[in-house]
Scaffold this motif. Structure first.
Motif, PDB file in Angstrom:
ATOM      1  N   SER A 159     -10.003   3.257   1.544  1.00 25.65           N
ATOM      2  CA  SER A 159      -9.131   2.374   0.755  1.00 25.65           C
ATOM      3  C   SER A 159      -9.378   0.913   1.123  1.00 25.65           C
ATOM      4  O   SER A 159     -10.078   0.618   2.097  1.00 25.65           O
ATOM      5  CB  SER A 159      -7.664   2.716   1.002  1.00 25.65           C
ATOM      6  N   ALA A 210      -5.925   8.408   7.394  1.00 18.69           N
ATOM      7  CA  ALA A 210      -5.234   7.505   6.459  1.00 18.69           C
ATOM      8  C   ALA A 210      -5.851   6.116   6.521  1.00 18.69           C
ATOM      9  O   ALA A 210      -6.007   5.546   7.608  1.00 18.69           O
ATOM     10  CB  ALA A 210      -3.752   7.449   6.788  1.00 18.69           C
ATOM     11  N   GLY A 211      -6.197   5.580   5.375  1.00 16.20           N
ATOM     12  CA  GLY A 211      -6.797   4.249   5.301  1.00 16.20           C
ATOM     13  C   GLY A 211      -8.270   4.309   4.979  1.00 16.20           C
ATOM     14  O   GLY A 211      -8.825   3.395   4.367  1.00 16.20           O
ATOM     15  N   ILE A 212      -8.913   5.415   5.377  1.00 15.34           N
ATOM     16  CA  ILE A 212     -10.360   5.529   5.176  1.00 15.34           C
ATOM     17  C   ILE A 212     -10.666   5.494   3.667  1.00 15.34           C
ATOM     18  O   ILE A 212      -9.976   6.128   2.875  1.00 15.34           O
ATOM     19  CB  ILE A 212     -10.889   6.826   5.855  1.00 15.34           C
ATOM     20  N   VAL A 225      -7.688  -1.385  -3.994  1.00 14.82           N
ATOM     21  CA  VAL A 225      -7.708   0.078  -3.936  1.00 14.82           C
ATOM     22  C   VAL A 225      -6.646   0.543  -2.938  1.00 14.82           C
ATOM     23  O   VAL A 225      -6.840   0.459  -1.723  1.00 14.82           O
ATOM     24  CB  VAL A 225      -9.090   0.624  -3.529  1.00 14.82           C
ATOM     25  N   MET A 245       0.813  -1.227   0.000  1.00 17.64           N
ATOM     26  CA  MET A 245       0.000   0.000   0.000  1.00 17.64           C
ATOM     27  C   MET A 245       0.843   1.272   0.000  1.00 17.64           C
ATOM     28  O   MET A 245       0.401   2.317  -0.446  1.00 17.64           O
ATOM     29  CB  MET A 245      -0.907   0.001   1.232  1.00 17.64           C
ATOM     30  N   VAL A 290      -7.291   6.193  -3.070  1.00 13.27           N
ATOM     31  CA  VAL A 290      -8.750   6.299  -3.103  1.00 13.27           C
ATOM     32  C   VAL A 290      -9.178   7.227  -4.243  1.00 13.27           C
ATOM     33  O   VAL A 290      -8.706   8.355  -4.343  1.00 13.27           O
ATOM     34  CB  VAL A 290      -9.269   6.852  -1.756  1.00 13.27           C
ATOM     35  N   VAL A 329      -7.331  -0.954   2.475  1.00 12.67           N
ATOM     36  CA  VAL A 329      -6.704  -1.295   3.761  1.00 12.67           C
ATOM     37  C   VAL A 329      -7.779  -1.775   4.738  1.00 12.67           C
ATOM     38  O   VAL A 329      -7.559  -2.714   5.513  1.00 12.67           O
ATOM     39  CB  VAL A 329      -5.957  -0.062   4.336  1.00 12.67           C
ATOM     40  N   PRO A 356      -3.003   5.162   0.523  1.00  9.94           N
ATOM     41  CA  PRO A 356      -4.289   5.428   1.193  1.00  9.94           C
ATOM     42  C   PRO A 356      -4.292   6.778   1.908  1.00  9.94           C
ATOM     43  O   PRO A 356      -5.243   7.552   1.776  1.00  9.94           O
ATOM     44  CB  PRO A 356      -4.410   4.263   2.180  1.00  9.94           C
ATOM     45  N   GLY A 357      -3.233   7.072   2.638  1.00  9.68           N
ATOM     46  CA  GLY A 357      -3.162   8.328   3.383  1.00  9.68           C
ATOM     47  C   GLY A 357      -3.001   9.531   2.473  1.00  9.68           C
ATOM     48  O   GLY A 357      -3.624  10.571   2.690  1.00  9.68           O
ATOM     49  N   ARG A 362     -15.182   6.045  -4.776  1.00  9.84           N
ATOM     50  CA  ARG A 362     -14.954   5.376  -3.485  1.00  9.84           C
ATOM     51  C   ARG A 362     -14.977   6.388  -2.343  1.00  9.84           C
ATOM     52  O   ARG A 362     -15.552   6.140  -1.275  1.00  9.84           O
ATOM     53  CB  ARG A 362     -13.631   4.626  -3.553  1.00  9.84           C
TER      54      ARG A 362
END
Lengths: 253, 282
Positions: free
Chosen positions: B126, B122-124, A156, A125, A159, B128, A129-130, A163
């Motif tokens: 996705s 972070a992570g929301i 994913v 990842m 993002v 993850v 994501p962040g 989404r």
């Protein structure tokens, strides 16, 4: 007389344009072309950008890629943990790669296949994501193809718009996917439903070629521009200062 | 001040099957490789490895010592993908908890502060959240925002490598980046520090400024003097990454015979000293 721009140089300038107007924020380029591009943006139209040497130093002067610089003007310290602080505080615009990207900008750099038992494990990842829910994100995809531009990403990591909207305000609050630059075109999400749109075509590339290489329908505006050509000064900076070894050419397929 | 000097093999003697081990450094940078090699010489197995992963993860996976890896990435930096880790993931040999790399820091920090979790965006949104079904969200009591509750990544043991240390376990980094080694130490029950060179306490500030004393002795239980202990990862400014050796390591991964030769030449040796001698002879 300056020799005409090659495709890799058109791509460098197209990537540099991603940071136009960003001002005093950290530009984080991943890959050779984005790195040359961010340094070009800072050296020309976006002088307030903050750039690192790829390690822990904030460096004020334009550095060449792939060879040790004669001198680094170190203006600050940015170890990895401070990068996360800057990132979560939102003062950053990253340009990442994308092994896969879909119509709404969901990006995958984690693995191909089922995550539980991947066909191909990739990077993981990382910070995708962040990054995508905290500050502006753009993508550099050097090989515009149906393998990369897919209907559905396997995982994913970064993002995308749909989404984020489905997830809610914590995902949309600071979400801002700007540009996708490829070896064929510049794309964005400037459409009512944030589905991917062709913004400009690189010289000599047709809409059909781009559509053919994309695994989902693209929005194509009527007055489609050509990606702007590098200026003589930009070419000089790229060729003589920022990438004298020509590393950028090996990244563009 | 207690004298905490010890050896790689004594450190590994404290490990037990099934433990959760955090490994400092970042990618292929300032990894406590002499301690990793000591694990390979032992018969410890079923480890959960928590790491900003590099060849530490790859070597332990290749040797079949790993049950689970907790990571944000595993990379050799100049070689983007870690071949042994990839093979382990693709064959299903290891379980995985894959996080955003900022979430990973938050998990260590939560463990360091003895908190059950720390919140982040972070992570929301996705995957993850999909691939780690144990992850939960919390609602802010102040404005109702939904945030990821990153669980504490509590460690049984932390292993880190520093440029300098004293016998009491104060550690000093001299390169440009401290990475997250202090958090690894603070997140762990037992903490072991290897270093390029042990120096008298009074000499630490001759080596670097006070800000470089990132690890203090409250954060360590044992210290090992390990010159070239981070080989083949980088240990700036003492030495750069050994790119030729890393290439040899990565290339051998693709070929069972070449890997067997690599193991015989460099890993199936009775001591760290013999590893270092084999590298010098190569």
């Amino acid at each position: 007389m300056t020799a005409a721009a090659t495709l890799d140089e058109v791509c460098v300038v197209a990537c540099a344009e991603a940071w136009r107007g960003d001002g005093e924020i950290l530009a984080s380029p991943i890959g050779v072309v984005p790195t040359v591009a961010a340094r070009l943006a800072k050296a020309t139209f976006e002088p307030d950008l903050v750039l690192t040497d790829g390690e822990a130093y904030i460096v004020a002067n334009p550095l060449p890629v792939g060879r040790p610089p004669e001198h680094k003007v170190i203006e600050g310290w940015l170890p990895y943990r401070t990068v996360f602080d800057v990132l979560w505080a939102g003062r950053r615009h990253v340009m990442m790669g994308a092994t896969q990207i879909d119509q709404y900008g969901n990006q995958n750099i984690a693995c191909i296949g089922d995550w539980e038992r991947p066909k191909a494990q990739l990077l993981g990842m990382r910070g995708a994501p962040g990054n995508t829910v905290n500050h502006p994100t753009s993508y550099w995809v050097p090989n515009h193809s149906r393998r990369a531009f897919v209907e559905r990403v396997d995982v994913v990591s970064g993002v995308g718009y749909r989404r984020a909207a489905e997830t809610g305000e914590s995902a949309t609050r600071y979400h801002d996917i700007r540009l996708v630059v490829t070896n064929k075109a510049v794309l964005d999400f400037d459409t009512p439903d944030h589905s991917m749109r062709v913004r400009s075509l690189h010289p000599g590339v047709t809409v059909d070629e781009v559509s053919e290489a994309t695994g989902f329908p693209l929005v194509v505006p009527e007055d489609l521009a050509e990606t702007r050509a590098p200026s003589d000064e930009e070419l000089r900076l790229v060729r003589d200062v920022l990438d004298p070894s020509g590393l950028r050419t090996s990244e563009v397929k | 001040m207690a004298d905490k000097r010890t050896t790689e093999d004594e450190v590994v003697a404290e490990l037990a099957d099934g433990m959760t081990v955090g490994i400092g450094g970042w990618g292929s940078r300032r990894k406590p490789m002499s301690l990793v090699r000591a694990i390979l010489r032992s018969d410890v197995k079923d480890l959960t490895i928590v790491s900003y992963g590099g060849p530490d993860v790859g070597l332990l996976c290749a040797a079949g010592r790993v049950r689970k890896v907790i990571y944000g990435f595993v990379s050799l930096d100049s070689i983007p993908l870690e071949p042994h880790f990839r093979a382990a993931r693709q064959s299903g040999a290891v379980d995985a908890m894959e996080l955003d790399e900022g979430m990973f820091q938050w998990g260590l920090y939560a463990a360091a502060l003895r908190l059950p979790f720390l919140p982040t965006r972070a992570g929301i949104g996705s995957d993850v959240m999909r691939i780690n079904p144990e992850l939960a969200t919390v609602t802010s009591p102040y404005d109702g925002e939904e945030l990821v509750a990153v669980p504490a990544l509590s460690l049984d043991v932390a292993l880190v490598h520093m440029n300098r240390a004293d016998a009491g376990g104060n550690g000093q980094f001299l390169g440009p980046d401290p990475y997250f080694d202090d958090l690894f130490c603070m997140a762990a029950r037992r903490r072991f520090l290897s270093c390029e060179r042990l120096v008298p306490t009074d000499d630490l500030l001759k080596e670097g400024p006070v800000q470089s004393l990132r690890i203090n002795r409250m954060m360590t239980d044992g210290v090992v003097e390990a010159p070239h202990g981070a080989h083949f990862t980088s240990c700036d400014p003492d030495y750069e990454r050994d790119e030729d050796f890393q290439r040899l390591y990565a290339t051998a991964a693709g070929d069972p015979e070449a890997w067997a030769t690599f193991e015989r030449t460099y890993l199936q040796l009775p001591s760290e000293a013999e590893y270092q001698a084999a590298v010098r002879a190569s």
